[in-house]
Design an enzyme around this catalytic site. Structure first.
Site, PDB file in Angstrom:
ATOM      1  N   ILE A  98      31.829  41.635  35.352  1.00  0.00           N
ATOM      2  CA  ILE A  98      32.524  42.181  35.995  1.00  0.00           C
ATOM      3  C   ILE A  98      33.569  42.752  34.604  1.00  0.00           C
ATOM      4  O   ILE A  98      34.164  42.940  34.014  1.00  0.00           O
ATOM      5  CB  ILE A  98      33.923  41.977  37.121  1.00  0.00           C
ATOM      6  CG1 ILE A  98      33.057  41.810  37.705  1.00  0.00           C
ATOM      7  CG2 ILE A  98      34.519  42.939  37.349  1.00  0.00           C
ATOM      8  CD1 ILE A  98      33.758  41.218  39.597  1.00  0.00           C
ATOM      9  N   TYR A  99      33.068  44.130  34.495  1.00  0.00           N
ATOM     10  CA  TYR A  99      33.805  44.627  32.932  1.00  0.00           C
ATOM     11  C   TYR A  99      35.341  45.655  33.475  1.00  0.00           C
ATOM     12  O   TYR A  99      34.189  47.165  34.386  1.00  0.00           O
ATOM     13  CB  TYR A  99      32.870  44.534  31.762  1.00  0.00           C
ATOM     14  CG  TYR A  99      33.257  43.746  31.448  1.00  0.00           C
ATOM     15  CD1 TYR A  99      33.991  43.224  30.385  1.00  0.00           C
ATOM     16  CD2 TYR A  99      31.922  42.846  31.282  1.00  0.00           C
ATOM     17  CE1 TYR A  99      33.920  41.689  29.641  1.00  0.00           C
ATOM     18  CE2 TYR A  99      31.993  41.719  30.314  1.00  0.00           C
ATOM     19  CZ  TYR A  99      32.499  40.967  29.499  1.00  0.00           C
ATOM     20  OH  TYR A  99      32.316  40.197  28.967  1.00  0.00           O
ATOM     21  N   GLY A 108      45.180  47.242  41.123  1.00  0.00           N
ATOM     22  CA  GLY A 108      43.967  46.866  42.651  1.00  0.00           C
ATOM     23  C   GLY A 108      42.440  47.742  42.849  1.00  0.00           C
ATOM     24  O   GLY A 108      41.971  47.667  44.204  1.00  0.00           O
ATOM     25  N   GLY A 110      40.169  45.258  41.522  1.00  0.00           N
ATOM     26  CA  GLY A 110      40.052  44.197  41.548  1.00  0.00           C
ATOM     27  C   GLY A 110      39.197  44.027  43.090  1.00  0.00           C
ATOM     28  O   GLY A 110      38.312  43.584  42.732  1.00  0.00           O
ATOM     29  N   ASN A 137      41.328  32.423  30.663  1.00  0.00           N
ATOM     30  CA  ASN A 137      42.087  33.740  31.273  1.00  0.00           C
ATOM     31  C   ASN A 137      42.056  32.820  33.277  1.00  0.00           C
ATOM     32  O   ASN A 137      41.644  32.950  33.961  1.00  0.00           O
ATOM     33  CB  ASN A 137      40.686  34.258  31.685  1.00  0.00           C
ATOM     34  CG  ASN A 137      40.831  35.739  32.121  1.00  0.00           C
ATOM     35  OD1 ASN A 137      41.798  35.409  32.505  1.00  0.00           O
ATOM     36  ND2 ASN A 137      39.734  36.355  32.219  1.00  0.00           N
ATOM     37  N   TYR A 144      40.028  35.419  41.550  1.00  0.00           N
ATOM     38  CA  TYR A 144      39.389  34.478  42.110  1.00  0.00           C
ATOM     39  C   TYR A 144      39.646  34.468  43.152  1.00  0.00           C
ATOM     40  O   TYR A 144      39.199  33.811  44.578  1.00  0.00           O
ATOM     41  CB  TYR A 144      38.411  34.645  40.998  1.00  0.00           C
ATOM     42  CG  TYR A 144      37.168  35.209  40.056  1.00  0.00           C
ATOM     43  CD1 TYR A 144      36.918  36.256  40.959  1.00  0.00           C
ATOM     44  CD2 TYR A 144      37.397  34.676  38.501  1.00  0.00           C
ATOM     45  CE1 TYR A 144      36.044  37.501  40.003  1.00  0.00           C
ATOM     46  CE2 TYR A 144      36.930  35.737  38.365  1.00  0.00           C
ATOM     47  CZ  TYR A 144      36.351  37.152  38.167  1.00  0.00           C
ATOM     48  OH  TYR A 144      36.019  37.921  37.683  1.00  0.00           O
TER      49      TYR A 144
END
Length: 172
Positions: A98-99, A108, A110, A137, A144
């Protein structure tokens, strides 16, 4: 702000655009924490047109551009079965990448991207989603966790002359 994102499946005709975005977002994400040599070596061996063409052609992988207001702001890569980098479980899907451009983060997006990945897994009747995230990170790890993922393992990711640790997380 209510973010309206669209997801466009990437095909072999999109490889040049994907290559540009993949290089830029990878540099954007990791250049500040890694040596220039390690970054250059990784890009030259992993983010190349032939490498991406091979991945796009894999029937067990899917790439999607992430678009906001008609502008491409990033991409995702999902792997099933034998294309998964670690588990290769038949009832799971891996979010390998996911970049999103850094200037488009913290808007918002993500949660919308993760929800899209969850819908894909649900539509394919898959039981879980998993991913690896660099242990350096903490912001991503916390994100997550907020999205319902839990840590289940870790693995070493060799990046040039460094061994880095990825935290493996799962959503069931």
């Amino acid at each position: 702000m209510t973010a309206q994102l669209t997801f466009v499946k990437i095909t072999h005709t999109d490889v040049d655009q994907l290559l540009t975005i993949a290089k830029a977002t990878f540099l954007d994400s990791y250049a500040a924490q890694n040596t220039k040599q390690n970054m250059d070596d990784y890009i030259q061996s992993n983010i190349t047109k032939p490498h991406l063409e091979k991945q796009i052609a894999n029937d067990h992988s899917e790439f999607y551009f992430i678009k906001w207001e008609e502008q491409t702001i990033g991409y995702i890569k999902l792997n099933e079965g034998p294309a998964q980098t670690e588990l290769q479980e038949s009832d799971s899907i891996e979010i390998e990448r996911i970049y999103v451009y850094s200037n488009q983060q913290s808007k918002g997006f993500g949660a919308i991207i993760i929800d899209y990945c969850k819908r894909i897994a649900l539509n394919k009747n898959l039981q879980s989603i998993w991913l690896g995230v660099w242990d350096q990170n903490p912001r991503a790890i916390q994100f997550y966790e907020r999205m319902g993922f839990t840590i289940f393992d870790e693995h070493v990711f060799v990046f040039g002359d460094q061994q880095q640790t990825d935290i493996m997380m799962r959503y069931d």
